[in-house]
Design a protein around this motif. Structure first.
Motif, mmCIF file in Angstrom:
data_model
loop_
_atom_site.group_PDB
_atom_site.id
_atom_site.type_symbol
_atom_site.label_atom_id
_atom_site.label_comp_id
_atom_site.label_asym_id
_atom_site.label_seq_id
_atom_site.Cartn_x
_atom_site.Cartn_y
_atom_site.Cartn_z
ATOM 1 N N LEU A 1 -6.101 -18.432 0.193
ATOM 2 C CA LEU A 1 -5.013 -17.448 0.234
ATOM 3 C C LEU A 1 -4.795 -16.873 1.635
ATOM 4 C CD1 LEU A 1 -5.608 -15.547 -3.142
ATOM 5 C CD2 LEU A 1 -3.821 -17.217 -2.602
ATOM 6 N N LEU A 2 -5.877 -16.687 2.379
ATOM 7 C CA LEU A 2 -5.713 -16.099 3.718
ATOM 8 C C LEU A 2 -4.902 -17.010 4.648
ATOM 9 C CD1 LEU A 2 -9.134 -14.254 4.216
ATOM 10 C CD2 LEU A 2 -6.868 -13.193 4.120
ATOM 11 N N PHE B 1 -0.883 -3.538 -0.347
ATOM 12 C CA PHE B 1 -0.931 -4.912 -0.847
ATOM 13 C C PHE B 1 -0.206 -5.811 0.145
ATOM 14 C CE2 PHE B 1 -0.515 -2.014 -4.496
ATOM 15 C CZ PHE B 1 -1.692 -2.301 -5.176
ATOM 16 N N VAL B 2 -0.596 -7.068 0.176
ATOM 17 C CA VAL B 2 0.179 -8.077 0.895
ATOM 18 C C VAL B 2 0.373 -9.243 -0.054
ATOM 19 C CG1 VAL B 2 0.337 -9.542 2.929
ATOM 20 C CG2 VAL B 2 -0.947 -7.396 3.052
ATOM 21 N N SER B 3 1.627 -9.598 -0.293
ATOM 22 C CA SER B 3 1.902 -10.699 -1.210
ATOM 23 C C SER B 3 1.807 -12.031 -0.476
ATOM 24 C CB SER B 3 3.305 -10.533 -1.811
ATOM 25 O OG SER B 3 3.731 -11.773 -2.355
ATOM 26 N N VAL B 4 0.988 -12.909 -1.006
ATOM 27 C CA VAL B 4 0.840 -14.223 -0.385
ATOM 28 C C VAL B 4 2.123 -15.027 -0.562
ATOM 29 C CG1 VAL B 4 -0.494 -16.374 -0.405
ATOM 30 C CG2 VAL B 4 -1.642 -14.187 -0.811
ATOM 31 N N ARG C 1 5.167 -10.246 2.023
ATOM 32 C CA ARG C 1 5.585 -8.836 2.051
ATOM 33 C C ARG C 1 4.383 -7.914 2.176
ATOM 34 N NH1 ARG C 1 9.625 -10.240 -1.831
ATOM 35 N NH2 ARG C 1 11.645 -9.904 -0.838
ATOM 36 N N LEU C 2 4.513 -6.932 3.074
ATOM 37 C CA LEU C 2 3.528 -5.853 3.120
ATOM 38 C C LEU C 2 4.051 -4.745 2.230
ATOM 39 C CD1 LEU C 2 2.922 -5.342 6.961
ATOM 40 C CD2 LEU C 2 1.782 -6.954 5.443
ATOM 41 N N VAL C 3 3.201 -4.173 1.425
ATOM 42 C CA VAL C 3 3.628 -3.074 0.564
ATOM 43 C C VAL C 3 2.880 -1.811 0.964
ATOM 44 C CG1 VAL C 3 3.901 -2.294 -1.799
ATOM 45 C CG2 VAL C 3 3.955 -4.740 -1.284
ATOM 46 N N LEU C 4 3.667 -0.748 1.222
ATOM 47 C CA LEU C 4 3.078 0.535 1.611
ATOM 48 C C LEU C 4 3.530 1.585 0.621
ATOM 49 C CD1 LEU C 4 3.995 0.748 5.421
ATOM 50 C CD2 LEU C 4 1.859 -0.024 4.409
ATOM 51 N N ARG D 1 1.197 -13.147 -5.981
ATOM 52 C CA ARG D 1 2.643 -13.248 -6.160
ATOM 53 C C ARG D 1 3.309 -11.881 -6.108
ATOM 54 N NH1 ARG D 1 1.711 -15.521 -11.985
ATOM 55 N NH2 ARG D 1 0.592 -13.549 -11.845
ATOM 56 N N ASP D 2 4.567 -11.848 -5.812
ATOM 57 C CA ASP D 2 5.307 -10.584 -5.821
ATOM 58 C C ASP D 2 5.247 -9.930 -7.194
ATOM 59 O OD1 ASP D 2 5.910 -11.087 -3.223
ATOM 60 O OD2 ASP D 2 8.098 -11.046 -3.460
ATOM 61 N N ARG D 3 5.322 -10.754 -8.234
ATOM 62 C CA ARG D 3 5.389 -10.152 -9.573
ATOM 63 C C ARG D 3 4.094 -9.437 -9.951
ATOM 64 N NH1 ARG D 3 4.965 -15.235 -13.682
ATOM 65 N NH2 ARG D 3 4.583 -13.533 -15.136
#
Ligand code: SF4
Lengths: 252, 464
Positions: B64-65, B203-206, B210-213, B242-244
């Motif tokens: 994933l990384l 979170f970071v979506s693989v 997307r970075l989520v803050l 995933r985004d979902r």
């Protein structure tokens, strides 16, 4: 929360593990357990070689010592019959804690097998034997402490089901049910201040509900709370749920 | 009998601090529980599902990384890898120096606390200003956060008003609105002057990079509004596949952390400013920080890396409520910290080996954790590790169990000890069936000794 995968109960022969607290202090709770199980039709075998479940060492961090005691318990409770304990915390030691400490040991399978037939008493009566009510009468307002090791097991709903079915019993609600009483075995010695503060908070909530007595499926919590209350000069009456069931039978 | 350090700290904690911590944690916990059980049919299944997603991430980080790195780069971000705290600090400095930047505004990130970034940058002449109100107050006072979501849970508004006065932010006024307004006025200028905005990422979506803050004060948006450069410090475990997956995790995070359905601000950042966008940071740097995490990953306690830093475990924890966060002597306090801090300490594990002891193992933390981390099991594992490492801090207050174990595996000796209990006060405590009874009696009364009575009754009764 706890791993409590259990073998279905088929017969009515059981092995009783009294627990070291009942062996040393609360003999009447062990007697009540015998009488309650017999009322439910069980035949009881009491292996004389039994000692302790090993929890003090597991929680104290000495897993080597804990394994030694667990191995003794596995040998002592050989066979296929359910092992019943009047303690949620000692039962959880055998079905959850012990397997954790044996993850890398060659005899893990034997420890797990014991775990699958180990039951806390109330859990066994309701979820093992299928009881839905209990006969008799017992006139009291009861505060039922949620012993932490019953978290996520069937013990608490089971205790409530049977208690509520007894004529005269009123189970009273009190605040912060999810909070621990502060005993935690060696925790109460290494963290005397916090343990005491937790106990005092619990007592405050219980007293506010004005129950006639405080009940639990674990004597360790009750020993801690009643010991604290007595030390403060305000003793409270405590009962194991097994004692209430047994006493209710007298007027059945 | 030695008393554990955290207990000593709790005993010294001023009553008003304890009251502040207790009230705030209790209220948040109760609202959280009511909300979750009100709005979802089976919160425990949601927790298990979320835990499964995060566990999947941990077990697949090796693929994933690289995948998220490629995605981030495709989105126009620059990706950096920092194995240690020093490397992470150095990466921030390099990025700033390359731009000739000297001023940085910072949204709340626990990783920056972990790597002591502010201190490092100050030594290089760079001002790193906290913009989260709580962290800002901590910074003013040279204090330390005592909770991962509410850094100033230990402070009351009188203390805050006093420190504002000391630092020239206005005459004493402890009205919370005034405090907030003054901080806002002060920070507005700083946002405009800053060269770089630094954030973490929840979170970071693989899938999308997307970075989520999430924030409640909007300070991370302000931190990224004027500066031309955005640096995100991200622990390597922050990925979601995933985004979902975010639907579930964001719902659980806000409810668990602050009893909100959703935090006030949820930002999704998919790279630096696009040519078509009027403004925003022109550069986005994502620094993935290891700092001991791969060691945790290799250990039997890896589940702790599922943590999404909601703070629910400390809110419900009876020990945290009595001791407050500073008692844990580390960036991460409470149940999560009692596991994570000693593990992240690496070679310095013995210095924090007492933390896993600070629990009655009641399991309340596991019961509330949105990613279903079996914290009590992990605490037990670390206790065993502390014992095997011979860490003196871990041993304090725990009686030796060797003699007891010997007794408890020899039925004849056990029975003799039961019968001999009447001479309880003459026996070494470690020989009693329940080891610590003597010390215990200082604040509680012991019940009457009845050793052997039950067995006698059972032998002599006439079975029905
Ligand atoms: S361990 Fe669980 S409850 Fe504690 S902060 Fe992390 S996610 Fe929240």
């Amino acid at each position: 929360m706890l791993n409590a995968e259990r073998k279905p109960v088929t017969g009515k022969r059981v092995q009783l593990m009294a627990t070291c607290l009942c062996d040393a202090f609360y003999d009447d709770v062990a007697r009540a357990t015998v009488e309650v199980l017999e009322h439910a039709g069980c035949t009881i075998d009491f292996p004389e070689g039994q000692t302790c479940c090993g929890q003090p060492a597991l929680n104290g961090g000495d897993w080597a010592a804990a394994r030694k005691v667990v191995r003794h318990t596995v040998r002592t409770f050989a066979g296929e019959d359910p092992v019943i304990l009047p303690s949620g915390s000692c039962a959880a030691m055998l079905f959850h804690g012990a397997p954790l400490a044996f993850e890398h040991e060659p005899d893990l399978a034997a420890v797990e097998a014991l775990g699958r037939r180990t039951w806390e008493l109330l859990d066994f009566l309701v979820n093992g034997l299928g009881l839905t009510s209990w006969p008799g009468r017992y006139d009291a307002r009861i505060a039922l402490h949620r012993a932490c090791h019953a978290r996520g097991t069937g013990s608490l709903p089971a205790a409530l089901t049977l208690l509520r079915s007894i004529r005269g019993v009123e189970v009273v609600e009190f605040g912060e049910l999810e909070q621990c009483c502060g005993f935690g075995g060696t925790f109460s010695v290494a963290f005397p201040h916090i343990s005491q503060a937790m106990g005092d908070l619990k007592l405050e909530h219980i007293r506010a509900a004005r129950p006639d007595l405080l009940a639990s499926v674990d004597m360790s919590c009750l020993m801690h709370l009643s010991g604290r209350a007595a030390h403060e000069g305000q003793p409270i009456k405590i009962r194991h749920v097994a004692q209430i069931l047994r006493d209710a039978l007298a007027s059945a | 009998m030695a008393q554990q350090l955290i207990d000593q700290f709790a005993a010294r904690l001023p009553a008003d601090r304890r009251a502040a911590v207790y009230q705030s944690t209790k209220t948040t916990h109760e609202k959280r529980t009511a909300m979750l059980f009100d709005q979802f049919a089976e919160p425990h299944r949601l927790r298990a599902l979320a835990g499964g997603i995060k566990q999947h991430v941990l077990e697949n980080l090796d693929t994933l990384l690289p995948a998220v790195e490629a995605k981030l780069q495709a989105n126009g971000a620059q990706v950096h890898w920092a194995a240690t705290a020093e490397a992470a600090c150095a990466a921030v400095l390099r990025i700033m120096q390359a731009r000739g930047a000297t001023k940085l505004v910072k949204a709340k990130t626990m990783v920056s606390e972990e790597i002591a970034l502010e201190h490092f940058l100050a030594a290089h002449g760079i001002e790193a200003l906290e913009t989260d109100l709580g962290e800002f107050i901590v910074q003013l006072d040279h204090d330390r956060p005592s909770h991962i979501v509410r850094p100033i849970i230990h402070k009351n508004r009188r203390e805050i008003a006093q420190s504002f006065e000391r630092h020239g932010l206005g005459a004493y006024d402890d009205d919370p609105q005034t405090i907030t307004r003054r901080a806002r006025q002060f920070l507005r200028q700083k946002y405009l002057q800053a060269d770089v905005g630094l954030t973490g990422a929840n979170f970071v979506s693989v899938e999308s990079g997307r970075l989520v803050l999430v924030t409640n004060e909007g300070n991370s948006r302000f931190s990224l509004a004027a500066p031309k450069c955005h640096i995100a410090l991200v622990g390597i475990e922050k990925l979601v596949p995933r985004d979902r997956d975010l639907g579930l995790l964001l719902n659980l995070l806000a409810r668990s952390a602050t009893a909100q359905q959703l935090t006030v601000y949820t930002e999704f950042i998919t790279g630096p400013k696009a040519a078509t966008q009027p403004d925003g940071p022109e550069e986005l740097h994502v620094i993935f920080v290891d700092n001991g995490r791969t060691d945790v990953l290799a250990s039997e306690c890896r589940a702790i890396l599922r943590c999404i830093r909601c703070g629910a475990c400390m809110n419900v924890c009876p020990v945290y409520r009595q001791a407050s966060g500073h008692a844990y002597r580390s960036v991460y306090p409470g149940p999560v910290g009692a596991v994570l801090s000693p593990l992240l300490a690496g070679k310095k594990f013995p210095e924090l080996a007492d933390l896993p002891k600070a629990s009655s193992l009641c399991g309340a933390c596991h019961e509330v954790c949105p990613v279903d981390i079996p914290i009590p099991d992990l605490l037990l594992r670390l206790r065993d590790q502390g014992k095997r490492a011979g860490a003196p801090l871990a041993a304090a207050g725990t009686p030796p169990m060797g003699a007891w174990a010997l007794l408890a595996s020899q039925p004849a000796a056990w029975k003799a000890a039961l019968l001999g209990g009447k001479i309880i006060n003459y026996l070494p405590t470690k020989l009693l069936p329940v080891p610590p009874l003597r010390a215990w009696e200082k604040s509680r009364t012991l019940p009457e000794w009845r050793g052997g009575e039950f067995r006698r009754w059972l032998r002599h009764r006439t079975t029905p």
